[in-house]
Design an enzyme around this catalytic site. Structure first.
Site, PDB file in Angstrom:
ATOM      1  CB  CYS A   1      28.170  71.630 -47.604  1.00  0.00           C
ATOM      2  SG  CYS A   1      27.090  73.057 -47.371  1.00  0.00           S
TER       3      CYS A   1
ATOM      4  CE  LYS B   1      35.916  17.066 -56.254  1.00  0.00           C
ATOM      5  NZ  LYS B   1      37.292  17.198 -55.776  1.00  0.00           N
TER       6      LYS B   1
ATOM      7  CD  GLU C   1      35.781  18.961 -52.133  1.00  0.00           C
ATOM      8  OE1 GLU C   1      36.365  19.918 -52.664  1.00  0.00           O
ATOM      9  OE2 GLU C   1      35.972  17.785 -52.435  1.00  0.00           O
TER      10      GLU C   1
ATOM     11  CE  LYS D   1      30.897  29.567 -59.793  1.00  0.00           C
ATOM     12  NZ  LYS D   1      31.372  29.703 -61.192  1.00  0.00           N
TER      13      LYS D   1
ATOM     14  CG  LEU E   1      34.813  21.232 -60.687  1.00  0.00           C
ATOM     15  CD1 LEU E   1      34.665  21.918 -59.343  1.00  0.00           C
ATOM     16  CD2 LEU E   1      34.472  19.756 -60.579  1.00  0.00           C
TER      17      LEU E   1
HETATM   18  O1  JCF Z   1      37.842  24.709 -54.351  1.00  0.00           O
HETATM   19  C1  JCF Z   1      37.882  24.565 -55.531  1.00  0.00           C
HETATM   20  N1  JCF Z   1      37.959  25.626 -56.296  1.00  0.00           N
HETATM   21  C2  JCF Z   1      37.829  23.219 -56.162  1.00  0.00           C
HETATM   22  C3  JCF Z   1      38.082  23.057 -57.513  1.00  0.00           C
HETATM   23  C4  JCF Z   1      37.525  22.113 -55.362  1.00  0.00           C
HETATM   24  C5  JCF Z   1      37.447  20.866 -55.928  1.00  0.00           C
HETATM   25  O2  JCF Z   1      37.151  19.807 -55.179  1.00  0.00           O
HETATM   26  C6  JCF Z   1      37.686  20.665 -57.313  1.00  0.00           C
HETATM   27  C7  JCF Z   1      38.017  21.788 -58.099  1.00  0.00           C
HETATM   28  C8  JCF Z   1      38.248  21.577 -59.456  1.00  0.00           C
HETATM   29  C9  JCF Z   1      38.158  20.302 -59.975  1.00  0.00           C
HETATM   30  N2  JCF Z   1      37.631  19.403 -57.856  1.00  0.00           N
HETATM   31  C10 JCF Z   1      37.847  19.257 -59.157  1.00  0.00           C
HETATM   32  C11 JCF Z   1      37.770  17.896 -59.703  1.00  0.00           C
END
Ligand code: JCF
Length: 673
Positions: free
Chosen positions: A427, A291, A115, A315, A85
């Site tokens: 001490c 997504k 997510e 992030k 990603l």
């Molecule tokens: O939880 C994750 N680390 C995570 C990684 C979740 C996802 O839906 C991801 C991913 C890596 C690639 N989806 C993709 C396409």
């Protein structure tokens, strides 16, 4: 029906039952039967399979672990590449991604699936005709390692799926270790003298890449499924959201915190919510994944290199960084404990500059093998003091220095002691200025005497100028003395004097806590106050008496007795009393609360554990009374060596008699048998 036929039926029944309860336990986290009942089903299945080995199939729940160690992992070609990603780190970058996607998508209104992004490792699971056949790591995205046998040991991965599932399909997921599982694993490794994993991600990766599946089976690995890779021979939904729902419905573990968002604003809300709440999750999350929901739109948007255009990782601020440990210094705490801490080359971690980190104690430093001059991984979580995770061993130059605790107190120079049963060096000098300073800070703090207007700076100034040498000196300060301190106006001086005055009538429990008796926290202080109601009564309590209080153990009891025995502490209490600090509760002690309340004892003969006077004091301290002769009102006669005529009198009146042993038991709080 033949017995073989019966066995086949029962085996099928048991497998279905066990799979169902596995699912309740490992996927839904909501078991319906006890562990013992589950074990019973498993035992019955193992027994039947042992007698009918021809009926064993690879997807039987008995077959999760069982394979012999591998020489090496095989290679799995991914039919569809496993993508990584792209990252964004700010709202602006998220909006820029959204603009790009919207421009490519045209007029259509897009919605998004958000997510939690787990910090684990990606795997692909292939199912054929209802059974798990291949489990592979991501590898380079095109070719991964065949870790099927290891993945089979993860209980939340179904070995078989319902008949209505597609005949051939692949799901993708993230294998991870919870923080608790990671901690347990490292604690066990520390006990066995093995090297420690730096973080849950490394531990999960190390566990999955074990050639011996029996090792993997011992690791508390788990998985969340985040996508359907492909499906053949059956229709599947055409949005990502519905696909996740579908996967959930056929038994896969899908994260319950996923959310369908209609606008990028809702995506931003989701991110903010979880950036705030990430610590409440039982596992490490490093961001959120966003997504495009429509699968058709996903394929139109396509990928660039390894990264899909239709998804992005937003992030969270970093919690770890690396920097150089310049020096290890030692602080002296309130009770004299020597607290080592790391002085770091300043480093920005998630927008906060870190210059120092806690190191706990010498044993901890040794166990993590942290050396002065090391490049180290620092970690910060929420409001807590940053910690050092461990050294980056590959960055060592050979000039690093092993740390050892100073042999003398860095503040007063007293020789340091290390009690064998404690992790901390100490001490032992209770007159050490460092201890006095920490004690003062503690005394005035919010949960203790709560003296408003006196903070760390004023504590330091008061001690430096010699106005205050111990906590009791606070109550002898004048407004003029305070006003004479740097940056202290008349008004603030008056306010401080008022706060000090107000603190004189704090509840006794606060005072007990504020004194800073080692091992006596605020809860223990409450308990002691409700038992003794007065500092003087507490000061007179013997170790046995204290031990008779539930939840007070020998460590606390010894510490209290030792505290009040010290001349310096006695002097401080005299000064507090003199100044008018309240040392006793106004409500008188309820006599019925004491264990011997209402009981009259008569002693006869010679006791071995204490003098007669000591025995009498102990009885009285516990609320009992002592009579000189046996009467009908006497509750117990304590019978020592060479008893006198009182024993005969007791016998004739039918008064209960206690041996010295029984009497001792009673003083400890238990009734004689
Ligand atoms: O939880 C994750 N680390 C995570 C990684 C979740 C996802 O839906 C991801 C991913 C890596 C690639 N989806 C993709 C396409």
């Amino acid at each position: 029906m033949s017995s073989a036929e019966d066995a086949r039926k029962r085996i099928e029944e048991l497998r279905a039952l066990i799979n169902y309860h596995n699912y309740r336990y490992y996927v839904l986290d909501s078991p319906e039967i006890s562990d013992a009942e589950y074990d019973q089903l498993m035992l019955e299945l193992k027994h039947l399979e042992a007698h009918h080995p021809q009926l064993i199939t690879p997807d039987s729940p008995t077959q999760r672990v069982g394979a012999a160690p591998l020489e090496a992992f095989g290679v799995v070609e991914h039919r569809l590449p496993l993508l990584s990603l792209g990252n964004v780190f700010s709202g602006d970058e998220l909006f820029a991604w959204h603009r790009r996607v919207s421009n490519l998508a045209g007029e259509e209104g897009l919605d998004f699936v958000c997510e939690i992004k787990l910090d684990g490792l990606a795997v692909a699971l292939t199912y054929e005709n209802g059974s798990l056949v291949i489990g592979a790591t991501r590898g380079d995205g095109y070719r991964g390692e065949d870790v099927t046998l290891n993945l089979r040991t993860i209980r939340s991965i179904p070995l078989s799926v319902p008949r209505n599932a597609p005949p051939r399909f692949e799901v993708r997921g993230e294998v991870y270790l919870s923080r608790a599982g990671f901690k347990r694993l490292n604690e066990q490794r520390a006990r066995e003298g093995l090297s420690l994993f730096a973080n849950p991600r490394n531990a999960a990766a190390g566990s999955l890449r074990q050639l011996d599946p029996r090792v993997t089976a011992q690791r508390p690995l788990d998985i969340y499924i985040y996508a359907l890779g492909y499906a053949e021979g059956a229709a599947v939904p055409d949005t990502h959201w519905e696909r996740l729902e579908y996967l959930r419905s056929i038994g896969f573990k899908v994260n319950p915190h996923n959310r369908l968002c209609r606008t990028i604003g809702e995506v931003q809300d989701y991110y903010r919510e979880w950036a705030e709440r990430r610590e409440s999750l039982p596992y490490d999350a490093d961001g959120v994944v966003v997504k495009v929901n429509s699968i058709e739109m996903q394929s139109r948007l396509g990928t660039v290199g390894h990264e899909p255009r239709w998804a992005i990782a937003y992030k969270f601020p970093a919690t770890q960084g690396t920097t150089v440990l310049k020096q290890i210094l030692v602080n002296v705490g309130r009770t004299g404990s020597l607290n080592p801490y790391a002085v770091l080359e300043p480093v920005s971690v998630g927008g906060v500059t870190i210059k120092q980190a806690a190191l706990h104690n010498e044993e901890d430093i040794r166990r993590k093998d942290i050396r002065i001059g090391d490049t180290v991984i620092v970690q910060r979580a929420g409001e807590v003091i940053p910690e050092i995770v461990g050294p980056v061993v590959s960055k060592r130059t050979g000039n690093e220095q092993v740390f050892s605790m100073p042999s003398h107190c860095p503040v007063c120079g007293a020789e340091v002691i290390k009690p064998a049963d404690e992790a901390m060096h100490r001490c032992p000098n209770s007159a050490c200025p460092a201890q006095a300073f920490e004690k003062l800070k503690h005394f005035v703090s919010r949960g203790a005497m709560d003296i408003d207007g006196i903070g760390e700076k004023l504590c330091a100034a008061l001690m430096e100028t010699g106005l205050v040498n111990d906590i009791a000196d606070l109550y002898y300060l004048s407004r003029e003395q305070l006003a004479g301190l740097e940056r202290m106006g008349d008004k603030s001086a008056s306010n401080v004097i008022q706060s000090i005055e107000r603190s004189k009538s704090r509840p006794v429990s606060r005072l007990i806590f504020a004194l800073g008796i080692p091992h006596v926290g605020s809860e223990t202080a409450d308990l002691l106050a409700s038992r003794f109601h007065s500092l003087d009564r507490l000061a007179q309590a013997t170790e046995e008496e204290l031990l008779s209080i539930p939840s007070i153990g020998p460590k606390i009891a010894q510490s209290i007795v030792a505290f009040f025995r010290q001349e310096g502490n006695q002097r401080i209490i005299r000064k507090l009393r003199q100044a008018g600090v309240r040392l006793a509760e106004e409500v008188p002690a309820e006599p019925t609360e004491l264990p011997l309340a209402g009981l009259e004892f008569v002693l006869t003969g010679r006791l071995e554990s204490f003098t007669r006077q000591e025995a009498e004091e102990r009885i009285k301290a516990l609320g009992g009374s002592v009579g000189s002769s046996v009467t009908r009102k006497t509750s117990y006669v304590v019978v020592g060596k060479e008893p006198g005529s009182k024993l005969d009198k007791a016998a004739s009146l039918g008064i209960r008699q206690l041996t010295e042993q029984q009497f001792l038991e009673m003083l400890k709080g238990s009734q004689p048998a």
